[in-house]
Design a protein around this motif. Structure first.
Motif, PDB file in Angstrom:
ATOM      1  N   THR A 164       0.832  -1.201   0.000  1.00 12.25           N
ATOM      2  CA  THR A 164       0.000   0.000   0.000  1.00 12.25           C
ATOM      3  C   THR A 164       0.864   1.247   0.000  1.00 12.25           C
ATOM      4  N   ARG A 165       2.072   1.135   0.577  1.00 17.21           N
ATOM      5  CA  ARG A 165       2.985   2.282   0.605  1.00 17.21           C
ATOM      6  C   ARG A 165       3.282   2.780  -0.805  1.00 17.21           C
ATOM      7  N   ILE A 191      -0.096   4.198  -2.523  1.00 20.92           N
ATOM      8  CA  ILE A 191      -0.537   5.518  -2.051  1.00 20.92           C
ATOM      9  C   ILE A 191       0.465   6.586  -2.454  1.00 20.92           C
ATOM     10  N   LEU A 239      -8.276   9.813   1.244  1.00 21.65           N
ATOM     11  CA  LEU A 239      -7.721   8.527   0.820  1.00 21.65           C
ATOM     12  C   LEU A 239      -6.655   7.961   1.768  1.00 21.65           C
ATOM     13  N   GLN A 274      -7.947   5.906   4.764  1.00 22.44           N
ATOM     14  CA  GLN A 274      -8.529   4.638   4.343  1.00 22.44           C
ATOM     15  C   GLN A 274      -7.443   3.615   4.027  1.00 22.44           C
ATOM     16  N   ALA A 275      -6.340   4.074   3.440  1.00 26.66           N
ATOM     17  CA  ALA A 275      -5.218   3.179   3.135  1.00 26.66           C
ATOM     18  C   ALA A 275      -4.574   2.656   4.413  1.00 26.66           C
ATOM     19  N   ASN A 305      -4.265  -1.338   5.810  1.00 24.52           N
ATOM     20  CA  ASN A 305      -2.964  -1.912   6.151  1.00 24.52           C
ATOM     21  C   ASN A 305      -2.965  -2.531   7.541  1.00 24.52           C
ATOM     22  N   ALA A 326       2.896   2.685   5.553  1.00 27.81           N
ATOM     23  CA  ALA A 326       1.819   3.456   4.925  1.00 27.81           C
ATOM     24  C   ALA A 326       2.047   4.950   5.101  1.00 27.81           C
ATOM     25  N   PHE A 346     -10.032   4.919  -4.279  1.00 28.45           N
ATOM     26  CA  PHE A 346      -9.792   3.759  -3.410  1.00 28.45           C
ATOM     27  C   PHE A 346      -9.735   2.468  -4.215  1.00 28.45           C
ATOM     28  N   LEU A 370      -6.417   2.265  -5.795  1.00 29.36           N
ATOM     29  CA  LEU A 370      -5.444   1.955  -4.746  1.00 29.36           C
ATOM     30  C   LEU A 370      -5.432   0.460  -4.444  1.00 29.36           C
ATOM     31  N   ILE A 371      -6.607  -0.130  -4.283  1.00 25.24           N
ATOM     32  CA  ILE A 371      -6.698  -1.561  -3.989  1.00 25.24           C
ATOM     33  C   ILE A 371      -6.191  -2.383  -5.167  1.00 25.24           C
ATOM     34  N   SER A 410      -2.474  -2.169  -5.221  1.00 20.92           N
ATOM     35  CA  SER A 410      -1.936  -2.918  -4.088  1.00 20.92           C
ATOM     36  C   SER A 410      -2.023  -4.422  -4.323  1.00 20.92           C
TER      37      SER A 410
END
Length: 444
Positions: free
Chosen positions: A66-67, A70, A89, A92-93, A97, A148, A233, A236-237, A240
């Motif tokens: 996720t790092r 994001i 955002l 939420q990340a 995590n 994160a 999001f 992002l997912i 990830s």
């Protein structure tokens, strides 16, 4: 030329990222060196710390992606001048995590014996693996929280705060290692391997507190997740998850290397542990320029500045190769003293010296792969990174590894396979970058 591409500006991002990047391998190297020199059962403890370290690194690398995701998204919005549009955002990340890490922690604790038996640990080494892991694993959610937050800082074009966090954690860990592993007079009894685990856990806790404090006091980022989910999001997912699969395949390669080294005996896994820690140290050292490529690559893509993106790839590669050559030179000059830092066992040292030359000669190849890994993360090209690692691991690394095993090459076979693996990774990324962005230069 874009002012962001000056030598000074690139190094303002790269050098703090470099220092931050080597904190984790310094932590592992410190544990390895100190534990490997415990007077009694140092060899068993060295093997245990190598096996557990490989498994924990797998968990951190797989679930810490996720790092990068994001960071890439924030960098792109930064380049487009639209940071205000992604305020919700980051929280939420972070929530995703930490939540996943707690579930993994609890499940892995329940099955720790079975996990390390799968990695060929047995007898005294297995018991030491379990004892060490049952302490260190509690720092896992803290590490993902810090990762994160570091990704948020990098997206904001700030690598200084991650550096300060990393320096604090690494320094504290080193001091506590000496105190807790060896003890202090009659005040603190020596705790051996368990002392190294407690030192790491305390250092990780300090890093988490510092990261949260900086995020809360120095940025406008909200820490409490709010509904509804941000429109980004889903991306992002998706990014990830692609990095999850990518890193899973990456760690399959590293874990199969550990598994085969363990099967060769205590001396072999001891030597392999030292070599892997030095390999990771060099990787994270070079990764400072990879981080700069990620940060600036996302920024230039967001701004639609393809000429700067092309020039960035050339400059970052050149600077990172100079670092790699310096590390090779230092490794050659201090070839034998480096080994004696980690173990006094003659059999372990002889095995290590036989493969260290492969580690050193592979550094330029590794550099290319790491630099373009970073640039592609900044561009959001996570799917391609996933496919490259799947190709390199299952069609190159594993066949070469088992060919080496069939030929009785021992540790040589493992490190030849790792070198081929990195060669394919770097080569495919260069090919894709040139193919995708050269046409944009012709249209400018």
């Amino acid at each position: 030329m874009n002012s962001a591409l000056t030598f000074t500006n690139i190094n303002k991002l790269a050098i703090p990222a470099l220092i931050a990047g080597i904190a984790e391998p310094v932590l592992s190297i410190t544990d390895t060196a100190i534990v490997g020199n415990i007077p009694e059962k140092g060899l068993e403890s060295l093997a245990a710390i190598g096996i557990v370290g490989a498994f924990l690194s797998m968990l951190i690398w797989i679930l810490g992606q996720t790092r990068s995701a994001i960071s890439a998204i924030i960098s792109q919005y930064y380049g487009a001048g639209k940071l205000s549009e992604i305020q919700s955002l980051p929280a939420q990340a972070i929530a995703i995590n930490v939540g996943i890490s707690i579930v993994v922690l609890l499940v892995s604790l329940l099955f720790s014996r079975e996990i390390f038996e799968l990695l060929n640990a047995s007898g005294e080494i297995l018991e030491r693996c379990i004892a060490y892991y049952e302490i260190r694993v509690w720092g896992f959610p803290l590490t993902l929280l810090v990762f994160a937050i570091m990704g948020i800082f990098q997206g904001l074009q700030n690598t200084v705060w991650p550096m300060l966090i990393a320096i604090t954690g690494a320094s504290l860990n080193i001091v506590l290692d000496f105190i807790l592993v060896y003890g202090v007079s009659t005040w603190i009894p020596p705790m051996g391997l368990e002392g190294a685990a407690w030192a790491s856990l305390i250092a990780q806790s300090a890093m988490a507190v510092m990261a949260l404090w900086l995020l809360m006091t120095q940025t406008s980022v909200r820490l409490i997740p709010r509904w509804p989910l941000h429109p980004e999001f889903q991306r992002l997912i998706g990014m990830s998850l692609n990095l999850f699969v990518r890193t899973l395949s990456l760690n399959i390669a590293l874990l199969f290397g550990v598994r085969e080294a363990t099967a060769l005996g205590d001396q072999a896994i001891g030597a392999h542990t030292i070599a892997v820690n030095l390999w990771l140290f060099a990787a994270f050292f070079i990764d400072g320029y990879s981080a700069a490529g990620k940060i600036l690559g996302g920024r230039f893509l967001g701004a639609g500045d393809y000429s700067s993106l092309w020039l960035l790839s050339k400059k970052i590669t050149r600077y990172a190769l100079w670092i790699a050559l310096l590390l090779m030179l230092l490794g050659g000059v201090f070839y034998y003293p480096i080994g004696r830092m980690f173990s006094a066992e003659t059999a372990v040292l002889n095995a290590f010296y036989s493969i260290f030359i492969i580690v050193l000669l592979g550094m330029p190849v590794n550099t290319i792969a790491f630099v373009f890994d970073g640039i592609f993360k900044g561009l959001g090209e996570m799917r391609y990174l996933r496919n490259v690692l799947l190709l390199a691991t299952f069609l190159v690394f594993l066949p070469v590894l088992y060919a080496g095993k069939a030929l009785n090459l021992g540790l040589y076979g493992i490190w030849i396979a790792l070198t081929c693996w990195m060669l394919v990774r770097g080569g495919t990324l260069i090919w894709k970058f040139r193919r995708k962005f050269r046409p944009h230069l012709q249209n400018l």
